[in-house]
Motif scaffolding. Sequence first.
Motif, PDB file in Angstrom:
ATOM      1  N   THR A 168      88.223  16.647   3.292  1.00 49.40           N
ATOM      2  CA  THR A 168      89.335  15.583   2.808  1.00 49.40           C
ATOM      3  C   THR A 168      90.793  16.032   4.032  1.00 49.40           C
ATOM      4  OG1 THR A 168      89.158  16.672   1.087  1.00 49.40           O
ATOM      5  CG2 THR A 168      90.629  16.385   1.180  1.00 49.40           C
ATOM      6  N   GLU A 169      90.940  17.195   5.129  1.00 48.40           N
ATOM      7  CA  GLU A 169      91.905  17.449   5.883  1.00 48.40           C
ATOM      8  C   GLU A 169      91.631  16.542   6.912  1.00 48.40           C
ATOM      9  OE1 GLU A 169      95.122  19.589   6.934  1.00 48.40           O
ATOM     10  OE2 GLU A 169      94.358  19.251   5.065  1.00 48.40           O
ATOM     11  N   ARG A 170      91.026  16.434   7.889  1.00 48.61           N
ATOM     12  CA  ARG A 170      91.145  15.317   8.375  1.00 48.61           C
ATOM     13  C   ARG A 170      91.186  14.060   8.042  1.00 48.61           C
ATOM     14  NH1 ARG A 170      87.729  17.091  13.339  1.00 48.61           N
ATOM     15  NH2 ARG A 170      87.372  15.004  13.442  1.00 48.61           N
ATOM     16  N   ASN A 171      91.041  13.552   6.969  1.00 44.72           N
ATOM     17  CA  ASN A 171      91.292  11.816   6.707  1.00 44.72           C
ATOM     18  C   ASN A 171      92.773  12.117   5.770  1.00 44.72           C
ATOM     19  OD1 ASN A 171      88.551  11.077   6.562  1.00 44.72           O
ATOM     20  ND2 ASN A 171      88.097  11.694   4.154  1.00 44.72           N
ATOM     21  N   ARG A 172      93.084  13.472   4.864  1.00 43.52           N
ATOM     22  CA  ARG A 172      94.920  13.449   5.213  1.00 43.52           C
ATOM     23  C   ARG A 172      95.701  13.400   6.074  1.00 43.52           C
ATOM     24  NH1 ARG A 172      99.246  16.931   5.590  1.00 43.52           N
ATOM     25  NH2 ARG A 172      98.407  18.693   6.349  1.00 43.52           N
ATOM     26  N   LEU A 173      95.608  14.064   7.744  1.00 44.00           N
ATOM     27  CA  LEU A 173      95.629  14.190   8.853  1.00 44.00           C
ATOM     28  C   LEU A 173      95.676  12.749   9.766  1.00 44.00           C
ATOM     29  CD1 LEU A 173      94.364  17.956   9.988  1.00 44.00           C
ATOM     30  CD2 LEU A 173      97.060  17.000   9.660  1.00 44.00           C
ATOM     31  N   ARG A 174      94.899  12.022   9.071  1.00 48.93           N
ATOM     32  CA  ARG A 174      94.417  10.829  10.163  1.00 48.93           C
ATOM     33  C   ARG A 174      95.630   9.376   8.919  1.00 48.93           C
ATOM     34  NH1 ARG A 174      91.216   8.325  13.198  1.00 48.93           N
ATOM     35  NH2 ARG A 174      89.403  10.280  13.319  1.00 48.93           N
ATOM     36  N   LYS A 175      95.652   9.782   7.805  1.00 48.39           N
ATOM     37  CA  LYS A 175      96.695   8.789   7.353  1.00 48.39           C
ATOM     38  C   LYS A 175      98.048   9.291   7.408  1.00 48.39           C
ATOM     39  CE  LYS A 175      92.748   7.622   3.083  1.00 48.39           C
ATOM     40  NZ  LYS A 175      93.000   7.755   1.865  1.00 48.39           N
ATOM     41  N   VAL A 176      98.561  10.770   7.895  1.00 48.20           N
ATOM     42  CA  VAL A 176     100.091  11.079   7.484  1.00 48.20           C
ATOM     43  C   VAL A 176      99.879  10.188   9.346  1.00 48.20           C
ATOM     44  CG1 VAL A 176     101.333  12.831   8.369  1.00 48.20           C
ATOM     45  CG2 VAL A 176      99.603  12.983   6.354  1.00 48.20           C
ATOM     46  N   VAL A 177      99.398  10.582  10.260  1.00 50.48           N
ATOM     47  CA  VAL A 177      99.590  10.387  11.996  1.00 50.48           C
ATOM     48  C   VAL A 177      99.729   8.329  11.606  1.00 50.48           C
ATOM     49  CG1 VAL A 177      98.644   9.916  14.133  1.00 50.48           C
ATOM     50  CG2 VAL A 177      99.001  12.327  12.032  1.00 50.48           C
ATOM     51  N   GLU A 178      98.355   7.637  11.177  1.00 45.77           N
ATOM     52  CA  GLU A 178      98.558   6.181  11.457  1.00 45.77           C
ATOM     53  C   GLU A 178     100.019   6.097  10.273  1.00 45.77           C
ATOM     54  OE1 GLU A 178      94.970   5.263   8.888  1.00 45.77           O
ATOM     55  OE2 GLU A 178      93.770   5.339  10.715  1.00 45.77           O
ATOM     56  N   SER A 179     100.526   7.021   9.932  1.00 48.28           N
ATOM     57  CA  SER A 179     102.020   5.902   8.783  1.00 48.28           C
ATOM     58  C   SER A 179     102.802   5.897   9.836  1.00 48.28           C
ATOM     59  CB  SER A 179     101.492   6.398   7.485  1.00 48.28           C
ATOM     60  OG  SER A 179     102.278   7.897   7.815  1.00 48.28           O
ATOM     61  N   ILE A 180     102.699   7.381  10.917  1.00 46.79           N
ATOM     62  CA  ILE A 180     104.196   7.700  12.169  1.00 46.79           C
ATOM     63  C   ILE A 180     103.849   7.013  13.378  1.00 46.79           C
ATOM     64  CG2 ILE A 180     105.321   9.212  10.327  1.00 46.79           C
ATOM     65  CD1 ILE A 180     103.491  11.261  11.634  1.00 46.79           C
TER      66      ILE A 180
END
Length: 516
Positions: A168-180
């Motif tokens: 869950t945390e890995r997916n969250r971090l990936r989405k955050v970084v992809e957006s910025i």
Amino acid sequence: MIKELIIDSSPNGATIALLQDKQLVELHKEQVSNNYTVGDIYLGRIKKIMPSLNAAFVDVGYEKDAFLHYLDLGPQVQSLLKLTKQVRSGGYQSKLLDGFKLEGDINKGGKISEILSKNQLIPVQIAKEPISTKGPRLSSDLSIAGRYVVLVPFSEAISISKKIKSNTERNRLRKVVESIKPKHFGVIIRTVSEGKGVDELQKDLLDLISKWELFITKLPSVEPSKKVLGEIGRTSTILRDILNPDFQHIYVNDNGMFEEIRSYIHEISPDMESIVRMHKHKEPIFEHFGVDKQIKGAFGKTVNLAGGAYLVIEHTEALHVIDVNSGNRTASKENQEENAYQVNKEAAKEIARQLRLRDMGGIVVIDFIDMHKPQNRKELFDYLRAEMQYDRAKHTILPPSKFGLVQITRQRVRPEMNIVTSEVCPTCNGTGTIRPTILLMDDIENNFNYILDEQNEKGITLCVHPYIEAYIKKGIYNRQMKWFVKYGQWIKVKSNPAYQITEFRFFSSKDEEIKL
């Protein structure tokens, strides 16, 4: 686990001691003159292509040419060379890579002569500092490290630290970084990013992007073999990499360093700014926190363990050898196996600490005391791996061989920390004979005549052994008072337990030693 950082700053640099539960586990030296720190980026010039090694020697301003292997070029080296050429010729104006067309990845099994040529310019990053007779080891696969993320140009990949286990945390971090993240930049998400919000990650990423922009800005005008972008200081690097809630205090003995560290921590972790403390005691900072004593006990050929056992550590050009000895630890014949197991466990813990403390790299061979039970050998191996998990350097541990030897390979990127703990007698210089002690005061006063009268020094301090300090200050009309009357100025007298009984030194008002 309570961590403390003790920083002894001087005009020549800083010595940084990391304590865990009051025990010294890491020691680093940051020298002002060190221009080749891991992470620094230089504009290198290819001096020689070596097809037999599939490598090139590169001029980065060091006395010996640096080494760049084909495998360290990076898959996108063609894009880097293309960008460098365009930026230096003025053909590329943007500071980011939005409008830049990436080249294809190079062949993993290719030849360096197909990529590079003599006198060609290429930005390179220090991967390994100069060690012994070797120049720096280089990489052209550039990356810029921050607190939470690492920025990798000419890539689109997002990598996440394996130590972050939660999907869950890995997916969250990936989405955050992809957006910025900007276009044509890859990002490596570090372990400390776990649980961090968008604002913190974005701020860290923007800082790295501004460093890349600085690199592009300086690239057109920088001279070949000169530094283009420098890594932050060793102190800040350590804080960036290991600062966590376990840190209780950071003590510094220099106002400038104090403000620099407090400002840096305010940027990366504002809630921990209060842990930075200024050391205001009269005694030296390392002596006050017991670091000097630990250094003397931990470095050297023989390292004693608490239970009476000891380690013998030998260094060669090719590898390091550590021998475990039970010493005066005794056990009954029936209990020899258990005794060997306990000594080996105690040694394994100290060996893991020694590797970090001395920053020993390359191949390390450990000769543990022989054990006959396979279960004990397995448990020792597991215990050593558990103790080594705190080591930030990449390492591999092989199980014990049939001869009882354990082999470790440990990443080496800096010269080994080597401190000579044996001391040559300062009064006899190793001859075994000294001047008569009755003449000690005469020697000191003769030096006073030279320093005060001929050199006209003011506000000097005499540093001596505690016994001599007590002798000088004994009584109301003591020698210190007599010197005041004789020389017309008050001479401070300080003690240092590390001095030999007849050793003495003079320091100026700026706390610099006066060489005689």
